[in-house]
Design a protein around this motif. Structure first.
Motif, short mmCIF file in Angstrom:
data_model
loop_
_atom_site.label_atom_id
_atom_site.label_comp_id
_atom_site.label_asym_id
_atom_site.label_seq_id
_atom_site.Cartn_x
_atom_site.Cartn_y
_atom_site.Cartn_z
N ASN A 44 63.42 57.99 52.33
CA ASN A 44 61.85 58.45 52.33
C ASN A 44 61.55 59.03 53.31
OD1 ASN A 44 61.08 56.27 54.14
ND2 ASN A 44 61.54 55.00 52.49
N ASP A 46 59.57 58.14 55.69
CA ASP A 46 58.97 57.43 56.82
C ASP A 46 60.52 57.08 57.60
OD1 ASP A 46 56.36 56.66 56.34
OD2 ASP A 46 56.97 55.57 54.67
N ASP B 88 53.25 60.76 46.49
CA ASP B 88 53.30 60.05 47.55
C ASP B 88 52.40 60.36 48.65
OD1 ASP B 88 54.73 62.03 48.28
OD2 ASP B 88 56.50 60.62 49.11
N THR B 89 51.40 61.47 48.52
CA THR B 89 50.49 61.77 49.58
C THR B 89 49.09 61.82 48.73
OG1 THR B 89 51.16 63.86 49.32
CG2 THR B 89 52.10 62.87 51.22
N GLU B 90 47.89 61.93 49.40
CA GLU B 90 46.62 61.96 49.30
C GLU B 90 46.05 63.29 49.71
OE1 GLU B 90 45.20 61.19 46.71
OE2 GLU B 90 46.67 59.46 46.05
N CYS B 111 52.55 67.20 59.23
CA CYS B 111 51.79 66.92 58.12
C CYS B 111 50.64 67.89 57.74
CB CYS B 111 51.13 65.66 57.90
SG CYS B 111 52.24 64.19 58.34
N ALA B 161 48.71 60.01 58.69
CA ALA B 161 49.41 59.11 57.69
C ALA B 161 49.69 59.56 56.38
CB ALA B 161 48.45 57.81 57.68
N ASP B 162 49.23 58.99 55.41
CA ASP B 162 49.50 59.71 53.92
C ASP B 162 48.54 60.65 53.54
OD1 ASP B 162 50.25 56.54 54.45
OD2 ASP B 162 51.62 57.37 52.85
N PHE C 43 48.12 51.91 51.15
CA PHE C 43 49.23 52.66 51.17
C PHE C 43 50.49 51.79 51.59
CE2 PHE C 43 46.11 55.59 51.49
CZ PHE C 43 46.47 56.77 50.66
N PRO C 46 54.18 52.37 56.46
CA PRO C 46 55.33 53.19 56.94
C PRO C 46 56.52 52.43 57.78
CG PRO C 46 53.35 53.75 57.99
CD PRO C 46 52.94 52.83 56.94
N LYS C 58 51.11 46.64 51.08
CA LYS C 58 50.50 47.89 51.45
C LYS C 58 49.36 47.33 52.36
CE LYS C 58 51.11 50.53 47.15
NZ LYS C 58 50.39 51.25 46.12
#
Lengths: 101, 204, 96
Positions: A44, A46, B88-90, B111, B161-162, C43, C46, C58
């Motif tokens: 993944n 991460d 998996d990302t926004e 990113c 982050a995401d 989320f 990580p 999460k």
């Protein structure tokens, strides 16, 4: 002392180089491998980042973007037992021989 | 792929390049990945360009309801235009106005909203940009040729982050009456990262 | 987790902890005070997923706004009104 990847605000010399390089084949391959391995849930994002951050600082700094990905993919695949260093060494040596011919 | 690129000189292929090619060969031999899947990803990655993001921006300039939705629920809004984000990302969209200018960086890695902009330019991934954008954004903008008016605040976004960030640039003056395609022509990649403004009509 | 329940407008201080494992909190906001601008949602963590974990529980991801001057002090070259947004997981945030 921040970790090597944690770069915000560090002193930087000179202007930002805005030239773009043409992607080489192996860079496309690296990008695509990550895509497939993610789809398969074998790695993944991460983990990929963690593998990059685990590089020796001088190697991190002297590597290109996809060289860092390449290093991390190898770390993770070996760690997960999907490939061994010995197998990769053997095929890499063969590729280098073919390349030199 | 090899027909599109000149063969590399021996000295140019690094150790890491050789090792990833070895890894590819081994994973194919062991049926962990297939060459078809790899090729499919390569083709699809190449098809993504900033033109997708530009269409989203042009629509937001023309359609107030879409603009509001884009700013509050970007995934749904771009989904309406047919763009599928990775699962998996926004996505978040930040809007430049007369008072605030946004600049996006990822200080920890690189990113970037590739689903709408394609792969990031090399400079976005460079240490110089990652280091400088957060501490001297105005100097960085000046380097890219953008001098902000007095009184404009700079809001730097570090996408740690995401969530991937897209800048909604200001609509250039004198573009009333232009259709979506003509407006999209004015929307550059750099304007959606925030290092530039959208092109003015006379500079297309 | 999620017990802290940060909401938009809440002042927060970023934990100043040094950790060896993978995490997504940049060094320059550690120990700094900012304000939650919005909460993106929950989320996978990580810090768990990077090390073989399942990413659970999460974590809520907060978009936190900092005054540039508070981060960099006199080193910041720009206006006193300039700000910085950083997305931070809730377990890195504390009430000041």
């Amino acid at each position: 002392m921040p970790a090597v990847h944690d770069r915000g605000g560090l002193p930087a010399d000179g202007p930002i180089d805005r030239s773009d390089h043409q992607w080489e084949d192996w860079e496309h391959v690296t990008n695509a491998l990550v895509g497939v391995l993610r789809r398969r849930d074998l790695i993944n994002v991460d983990e990929l980042r963690r593998g990059i951050e685990a590089m020796a600082p001088e190697e991190y700094e002297s590597s290109s973007y996809y060289e860092r990905w390449s290093a991390s993919i190898e770390t993770l695949l070996v760690e997960k037992g999907i490939l061994t260093e010995a197998e990769i060494d053997a095929v890499a040596a063969k590729l280098d021989t073919e390349w030199e011919r | 792929m090899s027909d599109e690129h000149p063969p590399l000189l021996h000295a140019e292929r690094s150790r890491r390049a050789t090792r990833i090619l070895a890894i590819r060969q081994l994973l194919v031999e062991k049926d962990v990945v297939t060459t078809d899947e790899l090729d499919d990803i390569i083709v699809r990655a190449r098809a993504r360009t900033p033109a997708d993001g530009a269409k989203v921006v042009a629509r937001a300039w023309l359609d107030e309801e879409f603009r509001e939705r884009l700013l509050t629920d970007a995934r749904a809004a771009v989904g309406d235009l047919g763009y599928q984000l990775s699962h998996d990302t926004e996505l978040a969209v930040v809007e430049n106005t007369a008072d605030v200018h946004h600049l996006v960086v990822c200080t920890l890695c690189s990113c970037y909203p590739t689903s709408l902009l394609g792969p990031p330019p090399d400079w976005y991934k460079s240490f110089a940009y990652r280091q400088r954008a957060v501490i001297e954004p105005r100097a960085v903008l000046r380097e890219f040729g953008l001098e902000l008016a007095d009184g404009v605040r700079v809001r730097v976004v570090d996408s740690t982050a995401d969530v991937r960030y897209l800048v909604l640039p200001r609509r250039p003056a004198g573009t009333q009456g232009l259709g979506e395609d003509a407006l999209a022509e004015l929307v550059t990649r750099d304007s959606m990262i925030g290092v530039a403004e959208a092109r003015s009509r006379d500079r297309v | 987790m999620g017990t802290l329940g940060f909401r938009a407008g809440d002042p927060v201080t970023v934990r100043a902890t040094e950790v060896d494992h993978h995490h997504r909190t940049p060094w320059f906001v550690k120990g700094k005070q900012g304000k939650v601008r919005l909460v993106h949602g929950e989320f996978f963590s990580p810090e768990s997923r990077a090390h073989g974990g399942d990413g659970l529980p999460k974590r809520r991801l907060c978009q936190v706004e900092f005054q540039q001057r508070d981060i960099w002090g006199v080193r910041y070259r720009g206006s006193d009104d300039d700000v910085l947004l950083v997305d931070l997981f809730e377990h890195w945030l504390e009430r000041p």
